[in-house]
Design a protein around this motif. Structure first.
Motif, short mmCIF file in Angstrom:
data_model
loop_
_atom_site.label_atom_id
_atom_site.label_comp_id
_atom_site.label_asym_id
_atom_site.label_seq_id
_atom_site.Cartn_x
_atom_site.Cartn_y
_atom_site.Cartn_z
N THR A 178 -16.32 -4.50 -3.86
CA THR A 178 -15.72 -3.01 -4.16
C THR A 178 -14.11 -3.22 -3.98
O THR A 178 -13.33 -2.71 -4.77
CB THR A 178 -16.14 -1.80 -3.62
N ARG A 179 -13.71 -3.79 -3.02
CA ARG A 179 -12.26 -4.03 -2.43
C ARG A 179 -11.60 -5.04 -3.60
O ARG A 179 -10.56 -4.68 -3.97
CB ARG A 179 -12.21 -4.55 -1.06
N ARG A 180 -12.30 -5.98 -3.85
CA ARG A 180 -11.90 -6.79 -4.86
C ARG A 180 -11.80 -6.28 -6.38
O ARG A 180 -10.49 -6.71 -6.98
CB ARG A 180 -12.63 -8.10 -5.05
N GLN A 181 -12.59 -5.48 -6.52
CA GLN A 181 -12.54 -4.71 -8.03
C GLN A 181 -11.14 -3.83 -7.80
O GLN A 181 -10.57 -3.82 -8.84
CB GLN A 181 -13.62 -4.01 -7.97
N ILE A 182 -11.06 -3.16 -6.79
CA ILE A 182 -9.77 -2.31 -6.57
C ILE A 182 -8.50 -3.24 -7.12
O ILE A 182 -7.88 -2.97 -7.44
CB ILE A 182 -9.72 -1.72 -5.10
N GLU A 183 -8.56 -4.23 -5.91
CA GLU A 183 -7.38 -4.98 -6.25
C GLU A 183 -7.17 -5.52 -7.55
O GLU A 183 -6.09 -5.40 -8.16
CB GLU A 183 -7.41 -6.40 -5.31
N GLU A 184 -7.92 -6.08 -8.37
CA GLU A 184 -8.08 -6.36 -9.84
C GLU A 184 -7.37 -5.32 -10.48
O GLU A 184 -6.55 -5.36 -11.31
CB GLU A 184 -9.27 -6.89 -10.34
N LEU A 185 -8.14 -4.02 -10.55
CA LEU A 185 -7.59 -2.94 -11.39
C LEU A 185 -6.16 -2.44 -10.84
O LEU A 185 -5.47 -2.27 -11.84
CB LEU A 185 -8.62 -1.77 -11.11
N LEU A 226 -6.41 1.36 1.92
CA LEU A 226 -7.67 1.96 1.62
C LEU A 226 -8.21 3.01 2.67
O LEU A 226 -7.75 2.47 3.81
CB LEU A 226 -8.72 0.72 1.42
N THR A 227 -8.87 3.87 2.69
CA THR A 227 -9.25 4.92 3.16
C THR A 227 -10.61 5.44 3.30
O THR A 227 -11.40 4.98 2.36
CB THR A 227 -8.31 6.41 3.12
N VAL A 228 -10.85 6.02 4.55
CA VAL A 228 -12.36 6.74 4.44
C VAL A 228 -12.17 8.15 4.65
O VAL A 228 -11.49 8.56 5.93
CB VAL A 228 -13.28 6.05 5.58
N ASP A 229 -12.33 9.01 3.71
CA ASP A 229 -11.87 10.49 3.83
C ASP A 229 -10.63 10.65 4.17
O ASP A 229 -10.18 11.35 5.21
CB ASP A 229 -12.93 11.14 4.79
N GLY A 230 -9.73 9.77 3.80
CA GLY A 230 -8.29 10.01 4.09
C GLY A 230 -7.77 9.40 5.30
O GLY A 230 -6.44 9.41 5.54
N VAL A 231 -8.73 8.47 6.22
CA VAL A 231 -8.21 7.78 7.25
C VAL A 231 -8.38 6.50 6.94
O VAL A 231 -9.11 5.80 6.40
CB VAL A 231 -9.30 8.17 8.36
N PRO A 232 -7.04 5.50 7.29
CA PRO A 232 -6.98 4.28 6.96
C PRO A 232 -8.42 3.40 7.74
O PRO A 232 -8.79 3.81 8.51
CB PRO A 232 -5.76 3.87 7.63
N VAL A 233 -8.77 2.29 6.91
CA VAL A 233 -10.02 1.84 7.26
C VAL A 233 -9.95 1.34 8.63
O VAL A 233 -11.07 1.25 9.35
CB VAL A 233 -10.36 0.63 6.34
N SER A 247 -10.72 5.71 -14.33
CA SER A 247 -12.11 6.36 -13.95
C SER A 247 -12.53 5.30 -12.83
O SER A 247 -12.94 5.73 -11.94
CB SER A 247 -12.94 6.82 -15.10
N LEU A 248 -12.60 4.23 -13.29
CA LEU A 248 -13.29 3.12 -12.38
C LEU A 248 -12.43 2.96 -10.97
O LEU A 248 -13.15 2.81 -10.13
CB LEU A 248 -13.33 1.92 -13.17
N GLN A 293 -10.43 5.10 -9.51
CA GLN A 293 -10.70 6.29 -8.55
C GLN A 293 -12.16 6.47 -8.19
O GLN A 293 -12.36 6.38 -6.89
CB GLN A 293 -10.53 7.60 -9.43
N TRP A 294 -13.04 5.91 -9.02
CA TRP A 294 -14.54 5.77 -8.35
C TRP A 294 -14.33 4.92 -7.21
O TRP A 294 -15.28 4.94 -6.16
CB TRP A 294 -15.45 5.34 -9.37
N CYS A 295 -13.99 3.55 -7.26
CA CYS A 295 -13.96 2.31 -6.62
C CYS A 295 -13.34 2.85 -5.22
O CYS A 295 -14.02 2.63 -3.92
CB CYS A 295 -13.00 1.11 -6.93
N TYR A 296 -12.11 3.89 -5.18
CA TYR A 296 -11.50 4.19 -4.13
C TYR A 296 -12.51 4.97 -3.21
O TYR A 296 -12.74 4.90 -2.03
CB TYR A 296 -10.35 4.98 -4.36
N THR A 297 -13.08 6.06 -4.06
CA THR A 297 -14.09 6.83 -3.17
C THR A 297 -15.37 6.08 -2.68
O THR A 297 -15.66 6.15 -1.44
CB THR A 297 -14.81 7.98 -4.20
N SER A 298 -15.90 5.16 -3.53
CA SER A 298 -17.01 4.49 -3.20
C SER A 298 -16.85 3.53 -1.98
O SER A 298 -17.47 3.13 -1.27
CB SER A 298 -17.36 3.77 -4.37
#
Length: 376
Positions: free
Chosen positions: A75-82, A93-100, A279-280, A282-287
């Motif tokens: 998922t992280r690699r997909q985010i980087e590519e997009l 990258l965050t979890v509920d607004g908190v950096p990982v 769309s992908l 934003q979905w990847c950020y959340t997922s």
């Protein structure tokens, strides 16, 4: 932000406490490796179950960890590519607004999502199922996006490729083509090195070619595009003779409606690609946040189970997170071993030293429970 962390649990001796062990560890790290970040990894009192269930679970933990970490990385690699394709600046990258990294170092168990009274296997299976569903969704969404990209790339190749394959509709104007009851215009793709041969021979390839009717419309690095006008009844024969001489005759019919349709198709595909990409992303950020949160809860279960198997009952251990630099790793391992003060210290060596490896297959072999989390 560190990219690699150790999750460690240390046994608390009978005459000690987690508080005093934590203080000793803090003091030793600050004295001998002050640049190593150190945090408590707070694990609630989970349901232990039977020894058999813990042993069975230990076998599954390694496989599940590999799977969950893999989905997280994918998922992280997909985010980087997009982000790269979109020209978007890379964001933390965050979890509920908190950096990982903060989520890991300040980990707090989500009781509402994972009740501590649930059996450990039930928690692990729930995490695995949730991550597996996200992976399936990712595959579907990436496939949809890739399909649109492939269609768009195919159209772009036709419009920007060599004259031997590209779409000619935007190169040929209505006035370049003669179409009547008796005459027709053909389009010939001629190698750049064969242009003299074409110009000296096209009029005599067949009988009914209009003299001096060939005109160059376009030229790329490999080919030139020429017109030639001749009688309809001679067209098929001309194509055969031209191919024998190494000239490619491209089928072409000037149709304004077809051109407009292709233009609209291209515009729609470009809009679809942008929509799917946005769309992908934003979905990847959340997922990613959901998968990472699940992974950290899984790590909490894992270190709890491994600690029970290693140190016995009742649960009495201190779990921490460290982020040592590469040059400090050996020193920090030494500190952890000295603070651990385990009578089994010499027994828990690496397999190649003749000692016993850690539980759970890939758990690192030390006199305490330890495994690594890679954020990148």
């Amino acid at each position: 932000m560190a990219s690699r962390y150790w999750v460690v649990s240390l046994p608390v001796q009978q005459n000690s406490s987690t508080t005093s062990l934590w203080s000793r560890l803090q003091e030793s790290i600050s004295r001998h490796s002050f640049d190593t970040p150190l945090y408590r990894f707070n694990i609630p009192n989970l349901r232990v179950g039977t020894l058999d269930s813990l042993l069975a679970l230990s076998d599954d933990l390694v496989k599940s960890n590999t799977f969950i970490e893999g989905v997280c990385s994918k998922t992280r690699r997909q985010i980087e590519e997009l982000e790269r394709v979109s020209g978007v600046l890379s964001t933390s990258l965050t979890v509920d607004g908190v950096p990982v990294d903060s989520y890991l170092t300040r980990f707090a168990w989500d009781e509402a999502k994972y009740p501590t009274m649930s059996p450990l296997k039930e928690i692990v299976d729930g995490i695995h199922s949730q991550v597996a569903k996200i992976e399936d969704d990712l595959k579907v969404r990436v496939s949809e996006y890739s399909n649109v990209r492939s269609q768009l790339n195919a159209i772009n190749r036709k419009q920007t490729g060599s004259l031997a394959v590209r779409d000619l509709s935007n190169l040929v104007k209505p006035e370049d083509v003669v179409t009547s009851e008796h005459l027709t215009t053909l389009l010939a793709v001629v190698s750049k090195y064969s242009q003299k041969d074409w110009l000296s021979s096209y009029e005599t390839l067949t009988t009914y070619v209009v003299p001096r009717s060939s005109k160059m419309l376009y030229e790329d690095n490999e080919y030139a595009l020429y017109t030639v006008t001749l009688f309809n009844r001679d067209a098929e024969n001309f194509k055969i003779k031209a191919r024998e001489r190494g000239f490619q005759i491209r089928d072409f019919e000037h149709n304004p409606e077809t051109q407009e349709s292709r233009k609209q198709e291209l515009e729609k595909l470009m809009q679809d690609q942008e929509t799917f990409r946005s769309s992908l992303l934003q979905w990847c950020y959340t997922s990613y946040g959901e998968v990472f949160s699940s992974w950290m809860h899984f790590c909490a279960v894992r270190i709890f189970a491994e600690s029970i198997l290693r140190y016995g009952l009742p649960p009495s251990f201190l779990s921490v997170v460290l982020a040592p630099s590469t040059k400090s790793e050996k020193k920090v391992r030494s500190i952890l071993e000295s603070v651990c003060d385990s009578s089994n210290s010499n027994f828990w060596k690496a397999e190649d030293e003749g000692g016993m490896a850690g539980f759970g297959g890939d758990t690192e072999a030390h006199p305490y429970v330890s495994f690594t989390i890679n954020l990148v």
